[in-house]
Scaffold this active site. Structure first.
Site, short mmCIF file in Angstrom:
data_model
loop_
_atom_site.label_atom_id
_atom_site.label_comp_id
_atom_site.label_asym_id
_atom_site.label_seq_id
_atom_site.Cartn_x
_atom_site.Cartn_y
_atom_site.Cartn_z
N GLY A 40 63.79 -50.16 51.74
CA GLY A 40 62.91 -50.62 52.81
C GLY A 40 61.70 -49.74 53.05
CB SER A 41 60.00 -47.00 51.21
OG SER A 41 59.63 -47.58 49.98
CG ASN A 42 56.97 -51.31 49.40
OD1 ASN A 42 55.75 -51.12 49.31
ND2 ASN A 42 57.80 -51.00 48.45
NE ARG A 93 69.27 -68.17 41.71
CZ ARG A 93 69.38 -66.87 41.42
NH1 ARG A 93 68.74 -65.97 42.13
NH2 ARG A 93 70.15 -66.46 40.44
CG MET A 118 66.24 -56.02 44.25
SD MET A 118 64.71 -55.88 43.31
CE MET A 118 65.37 -55.64 41.69
NE ARG A 119 70.44 -63.08 44.47
CZ ARG A 119 71.41 -63.13 43.55
NH1 ARG A 119 71.79 -62.02 42.94
NH2 ARG A 119 71.94 -64.28 43.19
CG HIS A 137 56.99 -56.16 39.35
ND1 HIS A 137 58.32 -56.48 39.28
CD2 HIS A 137 56.62 -55.71 38.13
CE1 HIS A 137 58.74 -56.24 38.03
NE2 HIS A 137 57.74 -55.78 37.32
CB VAL A 200 52.69 -42.38 46.33
CG1 VAL A 200 51.39 -41.95 47.02
CG2 VAL A 200 53.77 -41.32 46.51
N1 LIG Z 1 60.71 -67.43 41.96
C1 LIG Z 1 60.44 -66.10 42.09
N2 LIG Z 1 61.34 -65.31 42.70
C2 LIG Z 1 61.08 -63.99 42.83
C3 LIG Z 1 59.90 -63.43 42.32
C4 LIG Z 1 58.95 -64.30 41.70
O1 LIG Z 1 57.87 -63.86 41.24
N3 LIG Z 1 59.26 -65.62 41.60
N4 LIG Z 1 59.69 -62.05 42.40
C5 LIG Z 1 60.93 -61.32 42.55
C6 LIG Z 1 60.90 -59.85 42.61
N5 LIG Z 1 61.33 -59.35 41.31
C7 LIG Z 1 60.42 -58.57 40.67
O2 LIG Z 1 59.35 -58.20 41.22
C8 LIG Z 1 62.57 -59.71 40.75
C9 LIG Z 1 63.75 -59.52 41.48
C10 LIG Z 1 64.99 -59.89 40.95
C11 LIG Z 1 65.07 -60.46 39.69
C12 LIG Z 1 66.41 -60.89 39.16
O3 LIG Z 1 66.56 -61.12 37.98
N6 LIG Z 1 67.38 -61.00 40.07
C13 LIG Z 1 68.75 -61.46 39.69
C14 LIG Z 1 69.79 -60.59 40.36
C15 LIG Z 1 69.55 -59.14 40.02
C16 LIG Z 1 70.42 -58.25 40.91
O4 LIG Z 1 71.00 -58.76 41.90
O5 LIG Z 1 70.47 -57.05 40.61
C17 LIG Z 1 68.96 -62.89 40.22
O6 LIG Z 1 68.28 -63.28 41.21
O7 LIG Z 1 69.85 -63.55 39.66
C18 LIG Z 1 63.90 -60.64 38.95
C19 LIG Z 1 62.66 -60.26 39.46
C20 LIG Z 1 61.71 -61.82 43.73
N7 LIG Z 1 61.99 -63.21 43.48
N1 LIG Z 2 61.44 -56.60 40.61
C1 LIG Z 2 61.35 -56.26 41.99
C2 LIG Z 2 61.33 -54.77 42.18
O1 LIG Z 2 61.76 -54.00 41.34
N2 LIG Z 2 60.79 -54.37 43.35
C3 LIG Z 2 60.72 -52.97 43.68
O2 LIG Z 2 61.79 -52.60 44.54
C4 LIG Z 2 61.39 -51.44 45.25
C5 LIG Z 2 61.75 -51.60 46.69
O3 LIG Z 2 61.53 -50.39 47.34
P1 LIG Z 2 61.71 -50.29 48.95
O4 LIG Z 2 63.02 -50.98 49.28
O5 LIG Z 2 61.71 -48.83 49.22
O6 LIG Z 2 60.54 -51.02 49.57
C6 LIG Z 2 59.87 -51.30 45.07
O7 LIG Z 2 59.55 -50.25 44.17
C7 LIG Z 2 59.47 -52.63 44.48
O8 LIG Z 2 58.33 -52.56 43.63
#
Ligand SMILES: Nc1nc2c(c(=O)[nH]1)N[C@@H](CN(C=O)c1ccc(C(=O)N[C@@H](CCC(=O)O)C(=O)O)cc1)CN2
Ligand SMILES: NCC(=O)N[C@@H]1O[C@H](COP(=O)([O-])[O-])[C@@H](O)[C@H]1O
Length: 235
Positions: A40-42, A93, A118-119, A137, A200
Site C-alpha cells: 500500500g505504499s502507492n 472472477r 494483483m488480479r 506497473h 521512489v
Molecule cells: N484486465 C486487466 N487487469 C489488470 C491489469 C490490466 O492492465 N488489465 N493490470 C494489472 C496489474 N498487473 C500488472 O501491472 C497484473 C497483476 C496481476 C496479474 C496476474 O497474472 N494475476 C493472477 C494472479 C497472480 C497472483 O495472485 O499472484 C490472476 O489474476 O490470475 C497480471 C498483471 C491488474 N489487473
Molecule cells: N503487475 C502489478 C505490479 O507488480 N504492481 C506493483 O505492485 C507494487 C505495489 O506496491 P505497494 O503495495 O507498495 O503500492 C508496485 O511496485 C506496483 O508497481
C-alpha cells in the site's frame, strides 16, 4: 517528465502535445477508489499528496483482497474506509469484480486506481469505468508485462528499467501509457533493492498521472466549450 494526454473519445488515442503545465483547476476533488493487494505504499503516496495539497482528490474507499496486508493498516491510519474482498471467496472472477464495482458505486467513486492490485480484472469491471481505471506497473511497458516484472528485468540483464502508469484495458498491461519514469539497474541489485529504487519513482508518477488524467476530461470539455463559444455567430 512528459505526460502525453489522451483523447476522451471512445477510441483512445494518444495525442502528441504535452499537457499544458497549468490545467484548469477542478472545483470538486475527484473521487478515487483504490485497489491494493500488498504493502500500500502507492496508496500512501496518494493520501500524502492529497494531504499536502498536491492532488485535488479524495480517497473514497480502499478495497483489498489479501487479509492482514499493510495497505489495510495504512487506510486505517488515513481514516479511509477499507473493505476486504478476498478473491478466494468468489467462485468466478466476474463475481468478485461485480462486488468490487458495487462497492465503488456505493462510495461514489469516479476514478479507480489499481495500486498494486494483483488480479486481472474482467471486461465488465472495465466497462463500468470506461477510460477511468489507472494501473501502475514496475517496468517500462511494454517490456516485462505481468507479475514479477522486476525479476524479469534482472533476468533480462537490462541496464535501465523503471515504472509505468497506464489506463487499463482488458489485455493486461497494454493500455494507453500516461507517464513513465526510468530507473538504473545496478550491478549488485537484488529484486528487493531494485524494486525499492523503482518505488521512489512510482510514488511520484502515480500522483502526476492521477493529477493530469483526472483533469484531462475537464480540460478537454473546457476546450470543447471554448470551441463552441468561439464558433457561435457574432450577434
Ligand atoms: N484486465 C486487466 N487487469 C489488470 C491489469 C490490466 O492492465 N488489465 N493490470 C494489472 C496489474 N498487473 C500488472 O501491472 C497484473 C497483476 C496481476 C496479474 C496476474 O497474472 N494475476 C493472477 C494472479 C497472480 C497472483 O495472485 O499472484 C490472476 O489474476 O490470475 C497480471 C498483471 C491488474 N489487473
Ligand atoms: N503487475 C502489478 C505490479 O507488480 N504492481 C506493483 O505492485 C507494487 C505495489 O506496491 P505497494 O503495495 O507498495 O503500492 C508496485 O511496485 C506496483 O508497481
Amino acid at each position: 517528465m512528459t505526460v502525453t494526454p489522451i483523447s476522451d473519445d471512445s477510441t483512445l488515442s494518444l495525442v502528441s502535445p504535452t499537457i499544458p503545465a497549468k490545467l484548469p483547476q477542478q472545483d470538486a476533488p475527484v473521487k478515487l477508489g483504490i485497489l491494493a493487494s500488498g504493502s500500500g505504499s502507492n496508496f500512501e503516496a496518494i493520501a500524502q499528496a492529497i494531504a499536502d495539497g498536491h492532488l485535488n482528490a479524495k480517497i473514497q474507499v480502499l478495497i483489498y483482497n489479501n487479509p492482514g496486508i499493510k495497505a489495510a493498516a495504512r487506510a486505517e491510519r488515513w481514516n479511509v474506509p477499507a473493505f476486504l474482498l478476498n478473491h478466494r471467496d468468489f467462485k468466478r472472477r466476474q463475481d468478485l469484480d461485480a462486488q468490487i464495482v458495487q462497492t465503488l458505486r456505493e462510495y461514489d467513486v469516479e476514478w479507480v486506481i489499481l495500486a498494486g492490485w494483483m488480479r486481472i480484472i474482467t471486461p465488465g469491471f472495465i466497462d463500468a469505468f470506461p477510460n477511468r481505471i489507472i494501473n501502475i506497473h514496475p517496468s517500462l511497458l511494454p517490456s516485462f508485462k505481468g507479475i514479477g516484472a522486476v525479476e524479469q528485468a534482472l533476468a533480462a540483464g537490462v541496464k535501465i528499467t523503471g515504472c509505468t502508469v497506464h489506463l487499463v484495458v482488458p489485455e493486461v498491461d497494454s493500455g494507453p501509457i500516461l507517464i513513465q519514469a526510468a530507473v538504473p539497474v545496478l550491478p549488485d541489485d537484488t529484486p528487493e533493492t531494485l524494486h525499492a529504487r523503482i518505488q521512489v519513482q512510482e510514488h511520484k508518477i502515480m500522483v502526476e498521472a492521477i493529477r493530469y488524467a483526472t483533469a484531462l476530461p475537464n480540460a478537454l470539455a473546457a476546450r470543447q466549450h471554448q470551441v463552441e463559444v468561439s464558433s457561435e455567430p457574432h450577434r
